[in-house]
Scaffold this motif. Structure first.
Motif, PDB file in Angstrom:
ATOM      1  N   ALA A 195      89.468  34.645  20.097  1.00  0.00           N
ATOM      2  CA  ALA A 195      89.464  35.772  19.162  1.00  0.00           C
ATOM      3  C   ALA A 195      90.630  36.722  19.432  1.00  0.00           C
ATOM      4  CB  ALA A 195      88.136  36.523  19.265  1.00  0.00           C
ATOM      5  N   PHE A 196      90.921  36.969  20.696  1.00  0.00           N
ATOM      6  CA  PHE A 196      92.042  37.840  21.064  1.00  0.00           C
ATOM      7  C   PHE A 196      93.362  37.263  20.572  1.00  0.00           C
ATOM      8  CE2 PHE A 196      95.408  39.030  24.037  1.00  0.00           C
ATOM      9  CZ  PHE A 196      95.325  40.418  23.999  1.00  0.00           C
ATOM     10  N   ASP A 201      98.168  37.571  16.700  1.00  0.00           N
ATOM     11  CA  ASP A 201      99.271  37.081  15.866  1.00  0.00           C
ATOM     12  C   ASP A 201      98.935  37.050  14.380  1.00  0.00           C
ATOM     13  OD1 ASP A 201      98.913  33.459  16.369  1.00  0.00           O
ATOM     14  OD2 ASP A 201      97.505  34.986  15.701  1.00  0.00           O
ATOM     15  N   ASP A 202      97.847  37.715  13.972  1.00  0.00           N
ATOM     16  CA  ASP A 202      97.506  37.706  12.544  1.00  0.00           C
ATOM     17  C   ASP A 202      98.466  38.585  11.759  1.00  0.00           C
ATOM     18  OD1 ASP A 202      95.605  37.317  10.202  1.00  0.00           O
ATOM     19  OD2 ASP A 202      95.633  39.497  10.401  1.00  0.00           O
ATOM     20  N   ALA A 242     104.572  34.527  26.050  1.00  0.00           N
ATOM     21  CA  ALA A 242     104.195  34.590  27.462  1.00  0.00           C
ATOM     22  C   ALA A 242     102.785  35.136  27.638  1.00  0.00           C
ATOM     23  CB  ALA A 242     105.205  35.461  28.227  1.00  0.00           C
ATOM     24  N   VAL A 243     102.448  36.169  26.861  1.00  0.00           N
ATOM     25  CA  VAL A 243     101.105  36.750  26.963  1.00  0.00           C
ATOM     26  C   VAL A 243     100.039  35.737  26.568  1.00  0.00           C
ATOM     27  CG1 VAL A 243      99.554  38.500  25.981  1.00  0.00           C
ATOM     28  CG2 VAL A 243     101.871  39.130  26.655  1.00  0.00           C
ATOM     29  N   VAL A 244     100.267  35.041  25.455  1.00  0.00           N
ATOM     30  CA  VAL A 244      99.302  34.038  24.998  1.00  0.00           C
ATOM     31  C   VAL A 244      99.205  32.886  25.998  1.00  0.00           C
ATOM     32  CG1 VAL A 244      98.795  32.365  23.197  1.00  0.00           C
ATOM     33  CG2 VAL A 244      99.598  34.649  22.575  1.00  0.00           C
ATOM     34  N   ILE A 249      96.194  29.875  30.083  1.00  0.00           N
ATOM     35  CA  ILE A 249      96.138  29.294  31.428  1.00  0.00           C
ATOM     36  C   ILE A 249      95.015  29.929  32.239  1.00  0.00           C
ATOM     37  CG2 ILE A 249      97.392  29.068  33.600  1.00  0.00           C
ATOM     38  CD1 ILE A 249      99.964  28.876  31.932  1.00  0.00           C
ATOM     39  N   ALA A 250      94.880  31.257  32.140  1.00  0.00           N
ATOM     40  CA  ALA A 250      93.818  31.945  32.880  1.00  0.00           C
ATOM     41  C   ALA A 250      92.441  31.477  32.424  1.00  0.00           C
ATOM     42  CB  ALA A 250      93.957  33.461  32.703  1.00  0.00           C
TER      43      ALA A 250
END
Length: 274
Positions: A195-196, A201-202, A242-244, A249-250
């Motif tokens: 959801a985040f 990117d919407d 990078a954030v996504v 990965i987390a």
């Protein structure tokens, strides 16, 4: 059965991954371009990241985007989890088909239709468009994805664990928070991350429902790209990638760790029973 990759499969995979990731790789590379011309390499430089940080309009849009994404993802996770529990545990109730259809509708509905319908709703309610309308719109968009992810986990959930806890005198609410929620937590976290990311990117739905002071980063990027792509935009997009990527990965590591701990707990229970 021993299956070998044929040259056709290898070629198809290579071309497919190249088609998907080479444009992203070029974007990241040219974000470190010294030249202002994005198609001409002028040497390595990080100055566009500094320009990005000093661009107050971009920073304000990024802050709005993060706030909307965190808040909408949290609300969507709560509502989506409750919807998944309702559809899994309560097989028959009046209006279940309508309820399920309304939950899953945003999955197949074009974003233009969703954004326009929400815009007409806010206009009919005389609700000023801004931060909260974008947040509500993103909750509407992302809640169904959370419901699908959590429902897939609840389908294989062992309800005897809850029944055992309630037989021992545990109230229903405490049973949910002590037994059910920890066991489905990886799915809930995965739903929140999905959801985040979707909110982050919407562009289409946010553009219909935004207002003064609620310009999100995708809208800001789109408005600047219409005037020409600059390395500064490449830098912003690289940070978003990078954030996504870090989030994905987390979430993957957390899910894997939870699965390993679950397997250890099951083996310990078997050894103790033996």
């Amino acid at each position: 059965m021993n299956r070998r990759l044929s040259w056709f499969n290898v070629t198809s995979l290579t071309l497919g991954f190249a088609f998907l990731y080479i444009p992203i790789l070029l974007l990241v590379i040219f974000s470190f371009n010294e030249s202002r011309l994005v198609t001409v390499w002028g040497g390595f430089s990080t100055k566009w990241y500094g320009e990005m940080i000093r661009n107050q309009a971009l920073m304000d849009a990024a802050w709005v985007t993060i706030r909307v994404a965190v808040l909408s993802a949290t609300i969507a996770t709560v509502l989506g989890t409750l919807a998944a529990i309702t559809m899994t545990r309560y097989v028959r109730f009046p209006g279940r088909m309508l309820f399920s259809g309304m939950i899953y509708a945003p999955l197949v509905m074009p974003e233009v239709i969703t954004g326009l319908s929400l815009l007409l709703l806010f206009v009919a309610m005389d609700f000023s468009r801004g931060f909260w309308t974008v947040t509500i719109a993103h909750v509407t968009l992302t809640m169904c994805f959370v419901a699908v992810v959590v429902q897939s986990r609840l389908v294989t959930f062992d309800e005897s664990l809850e029944e055992a806890a309630q037989d021992l005198g545990c109230p229903p609410a405490k049973t949910f928070f002590a037994i059910t929620l920890p066991l489905i937590l990886p799915a809930v976290v995965a739903g929140w991350m999905l959801a985040f990311t979707l909110s982050l990117d919407d562009l289409v739905i946010a553009s219909f429902n935004t207002g003064p002071g609620a310009t999100t980063l995708p809208i800001k990027i789109y408005s600047q790209v219409r005037l020409g792509v600059t390395p500064e935009i490449n830098a912003v997009c690289t940070v978003m990638i990078a954030v996504v990527a870090v989030g994905v990965i987390a979430a993957s590591l957390y899910t894997k760790r939870a699965q390993v701990e679950k397997e250890k707990a099951e083996r310990a229970a078997v050894l103790q029973a033996g």
